[in-house]
Design a protein around this motif. Structure first.
Motif, PDB file in Angstrom:
ATOM      1  N   ALA A 133       0.796  -1.144   0.120  1.00 29.58           N
ATOM      2  CA  ALA A 133      -0.136   0.052   0.016  1.00 29.58           C
ATOM      3  C   ALA A 133       0.640   1.283   0.112  1.00 29.58           C
ATOM      4  CB  ALA A 133      -0.802   0.015   1.194  1.00 29.58           C
ATOM      5  N   VAL A 134       1.970   1.197   0.877  1.00 25.45           N
ATOM      6  CA  VAL A 134       2.819   2.505   0.628  1.00 25.45           C
ATOM      7  C   VAL A 134       3.211   2.809  -0.589  1.00 25.45           C
ATOM      8  CG1 VAL A 134       4.882   3.427   1.730  1.00 25.45           C
ATOM      9  CG2 VAL A 134       3.466   1.920   3.200  1.00 25.45           C
ATOM     10  N   LEU A 135       3.672   1.936  -1.381  1.00 23.26           N
ATOM     11  CA  LEU A 135       4.340   2.218  -2.713  1.00 23.26           C
ATOM     12  C   LEU A 135       3.023   2.615  -3.586  1.00 23.26           C
ATOM     13  CD1 LEU A 135       6.530   1.630  -4.757  1.00 23.26           C
ATOM     14  CD2 LEU A 135       5.462  -0.368  -5.312  1.00 23.26           C
ATOM     15  N   VAL A 136       2.186   1.983  -3.503  1.00 24.73           N
ATOM     16  CA  VAL A 136       0.875   2.621  -4.222  1.00 24.73           C
ATOM     17  C   VAL A 136       0.501   3.863  -4.003  1.00 24.73           C
ATOM     18  CG1 VAL A 136      -1.586   2.187  -4.705  1.00 24.73           C
ATOM     19  CG2 VAL A 136      -0.047   0.044  -4.516  1.00 24.73           C
ATOM     20  N   TYR A 137       0.353   4.153  -2.938  1.00 20.03           N
ATOM     21  CA  TYR A 137       0.002   5.791  -2.250  1.00 20.03           C
ATOM     22  C   TYR A 137       0.837   6.805  -2.679  1.00 20.03           C
ATOM     23  CZ  TYR A 137      -4.473   3.796  -0.813  1.00 20.03           C
ATOM     24  OH  TYR A 137      -5.509   3.357  -0.781  1.00 20.03           O
ATOM     25  N   PHE A 138       2.327   6.491  -2.281  1.00 17.29           N
ATOM     26  CA  PHE A 138       3.527   7.401  -2.529  1.00 17.29           C
ATOM     27  C   PHE A 138       3.587   7.572  -4.116  1.00 17.29           C
ATOM     28  CE2 PHE A 138       5.110   6.620   1.876  1.00 17.29           C
ATOM     29  CZ  PHE A 138       4.792   7.861   2.154  1.00 17.29           C
ATOM     30  N   GLY A 139       3.566   6.499  -4.532  1.00 10.74           N
ATOM     31  CA  GLY A 139       3.670   6.682  -6.159  1.00 10.74           C
ATOM     32  C   GLY A 139       2.576   7.362  -6.771  1.00 10.74           C
ATOM     33  N   GLY A 140       1.491   6.777  -6.413  1.00 15.08           N
ATOM     34  CA  GLY A 140       0.219   7.269  -6.940  1.00 15.08           C
ATOM     35  C   GLY A 140       0.202   8.881  -6.635  1.00 15.08           C
ATOM     36  N   ASN A 141       0.267   9.356  -5.397  1.00 12.17           N
ATOM     37  CA  ASN A 141       0.211  10.704  -5.323  1.00 12.17           C
ATOM     38  C   ASN A 141       1.288  11.463  -5.876  1.00 12.17           C
ATOM     39  OD1 ASN A 141      -1.957  11.700  -3.012  1.00 12.17           O
ATOM     40  ND2 ASN A 141      -0.948   9.576  -2.201  1.00 12.17           N
ATOM     41  N   ALA A 142       2.528  11.175  -6.108  1.00 13.13           N
ATOM     42  CA  ALA A 142       3.531  11.752  -6.964  1.00 13.13           C
ATOM     43  C   ALA A 142       3.116  12.028  -8.387  1.00 13.13           C
ATOM     44  CB  ALA A 142       4.697  11.066  -6.747  1.00 13.13           C
ATOM     45  N   VAL A 143       2.526  10.927  -8.746  1.00 18.14           N
ATOM     46  CA  VAL A 143       2.013  11.135 -10.101  1.00 18.14           C
ATOM     47  C   VAL A 143       0.765  12.165 -10.417  1.00 18.14           C
ATOM     48  CG1 VAL A 143       0.880   9.787 -12.062  1.00 18.14           C
ATOM     49  CG2 VAL A 143       2.842   8.743 -10.927  1.00 18.14           C
ATOM     50  N   PHE A 144      -0.196  11.675  -9.306  1.00 17.15           N
ATOM     51  CA  PHE A 144      -1.128  12.881  -9.380  1.00 17.15           C
ATOM     52  C   PHE A 144      -1.001  14.224  -9.183  1.00 17.15           C
ATOM     53  CE2 PHE A 144      -3.905  15.198  -6.561  1.00 17.15           C
ATOM     54  CZ  PHE A 144      -5.187  15.734  -7.350  1.00 17.15           C
ATOM     55  N   LEU A 145       0.146  14.578  -8.548  1.00 17.48           N
ATOM     56  CA  LEU A 145       0.659  16.096  -8.310  1.00 17.48           C
ATOM     57  C   LEU A 145       1.146  16.443  -9.583  1.00 17.48           C
ATOM     58  CD1 LEU A 145       1.993  15.832  -4.737  1.00 17.48           C
ATOM     59  CD2 LEU A 145      -0.001  16.959  -5.274  1.00 17.48           C
ATOM     60  N   ALA A 146       1.881  15.593 -10.447  1.00 20.57           N
ATOM     61  CA  ALA A 146       2.579  15.992 -11.629  1.00 20.57           C
ATOM     62  C   ALA A 146       1.242  16.159 -12.675  1.00 20.57           C
ATOM     63  CB  ALA A 146       3.363  14.981 -12.056  1.00 20.57           C
ATOM     64  N   TYR A 147       0.298  15.308 -12.451  1.00 14.63           N
ATOM     65  CA  TYR A 147      -0.993  15.534 -13.406  1.00 14.63           C
ATOM     66  C   TYR A 147      -1.735  16.838 -13.293  1.00 14.63           C
ATOM     67  CZ  TYR A 147      -5.681  14.327 -15.287  1.00 14.63           C
ATOM     68  OH  TYR A 147      -6.758  14.465 -15.890  1.00 14.63           O
ATOM     69  N   ASP A 148      -2.080  17.213 -11.737  1.00  9.29           N
ATOM     70  CA  ASP A 148      -2.527  18.192 -11.686  1.00  9.29           C
ATOM     71  C   ASP A 148      -1.915  19.529 -12.028  1.00  9.29           C
ATOM     72  OD1 ASP A 148      -4.976  19.722  -9.847  1.00  9.29           O
ATOM     73  OD2 ASP A 148      -2.913  20.428  -8.959  1.00  9.29           O
ATOM     74  N   PHE A 149      -0.501  19.550 -11.984  1.00 12.95           N
ATOM     75  CA  PHE A 149       0.109  20.671 -12.204  1.00 12.95           C
ATOM     76  C   PHE A 149       0.351  20.827 -13.488  1.00 12.95           C
ATOM     77  CE2 PHE A 149       4.090  22.452 -13.961  1.00 12.95           C
ATOM     78  CZ  PHE A 149       4.229  23.764 -13.260  1.00 12.95           C
ATOM     79  N   GLY A 150       0.336  19.822 -14.463  1.00 10.24           N
ATOM     80  CA  GLY A 150       0.268  19.664 -15.981  1.00 10.24           C
ATOM     81  C   GLY A 150      -1.359  20.163 -16.362  1.00 10.24           C
ATOM     82  N   LEU A 151      -2.131  19.774 -15.765  1.00 10.46           N
ATOM     83  CA  LEU A 151      -3.530  20.164 -16.105  1.00 10.46           C
ATOM     84  C   LEU A 151      -3.879  21.518 -15.907  1.00 10.46           C
ATOM     85  CD1 LEU A 151      -5.982  18.760 -17.095  1.00 10.46           C
ATOM     86  CD2 LEU A 151      -6.965  18.319 -14.972  1.00 10.46           C
ATOM     87  N   SER A 152      -3.185  22.224 -14.859  1.00 11.61           N
ATOM     88  CA  SER A 152      -3.553  23.726 -14.390  1.00 11.61           C
ATOM     89  C   SER A 152      -2.596  24.431 -15.565  1.00 11.61           C
ATOM     90  CB  SER A 152      -2.691  23.797 -13.106  1.00 11.61           C
ATOM     91  OG  SER A 152      -3.466  23.243 -12.015  1.00 11.61           O
ATOM     92  N   GLN A 153      -1.508  24.055 -15.804  1.00 13.00           N
ATOM     93  CA  GLN A 153      -0.728  24.814 -17.005  1.00 13.00           C
ATOM     94  C   GLN A 153      -1.246  24.774 -18.330  1.00 13.00           C
ATOM     95  OE1 GLN A 153       2.086  26.603 -16.396  1.00 13.00           O
ATOM     96  NE2 GLN A 153       1.546  26.295 -14.433  1.00 13.00           N
ATOM     97  N   LEU A 154      -2.080  23.483 -18.799  1.00  9.78           N
ATOM     98  CA  LEU A 154      -2.854  23.502 -19.830  1.00  9.78           C
ATOM     99  C   LEU A 154      -3.923  24.396 -19.783  1.00  9.78           C
ATOM    100  CD1 LEU A 154      -3.054  22.053 -22.315  1.00  9.78           C
ATOM    101  CD2 LEU A 154      -4.320  20.343 -21.362  1.00  9.78           C
ATOM    102  N   ALA A 155      -4.612  24.451 -18.594  1.00  7.28           N
ATOM    103  CA  ALA A 155      -5.788  25.538 -18.313  1.00  7.28           C
ATOM    104  C   ALA A 155      -5.367  27.107 -18.689  1.00  7.28           C
ATOM    105  CB  ALA A 155      -6.304  25.340 -17.165  1.00  7.28           C
TER     106      ALA A 155
END
Length: 162
Positions: A133-155
């Motif tokens: 679970a630790v791997l899933v949540y740490f990795g997932g949150n890191a990817v999510f933050l990059a996705y959110d940043f990219g989506l904001s820049q695109l907007a």
């Protein structure tokens, strides 16, 4: 921007849902990059929110999710889009209206982790019982933050075009 008429909003929702569905169909056919194409399909929901408001974004997301679940051969991508990647731009627009950044980011991370937990539980029951679970949540949150940043820049860049 003028307030969109009902006809304009219906046309906008139809076009953005069709664009999402086209990218989702391409994701089913692509030999690689399926999750990236599924994430790109969520940009159409963001465009609907930016041009027609949250209702238009929800309608676009709902229509494309229902059609994806019916028409796509890969139901996993349809579920990923429906559960997170297609809905997140609408949720993001709601959360970014909050006045405090701590509440905004807390809401974003809460939404992502809730979607991740539901998805992880489903996969744990079906396929992957051994992933820590630790791997899933740490990795997932890191990817999510990059996705959110990219989506904001695109907007930001899309706003400059209009």
């Amino acid at each position: 921007m003028k307030r969109p008429t009902k006809t304009r909003r219906a046309a906008l929702c139809s076009l953005t849902a069709a664009g999402s569905l086209a990218l989702l169909w391409t994701a089913c056919l692509a030999p690689s990059g399926r999750i990236g194409l599924t994430a790109a399909a969520g940009v159409f929901s963001m465009a609907a929110v930016m041009e027609g408001g949250r209702r238009a974004g929800l309608l676009s997301w709902g229509a494309s999710t229902v059609l994806a679940l019916i028409l796509l051969p890969d139901k996993g991508l349809a579920v990923l889009y429906g559960m997170f990647l297609g809905l997140y731009p609408v949720v993001k627009s709601c959360l970014e209206r909050l006045s405090k950044p701590v509440l905004e980011w807390g809401g974003k991370l809460l939404y992502f982790n809730l979607a991740l937990t539901v998805g992880r539980l489903a996969l744990k029951l079906l396929l992957f019982p051994d992933i820590p679970a630790v791997l899933v949540y740490f990795g997932g949150n890191a990817v999510f933050l990059a996705y959110d940043f990219g989506l904001s820049q695109l907007a930001v860049r899309l706003n400059k075009l209009t």
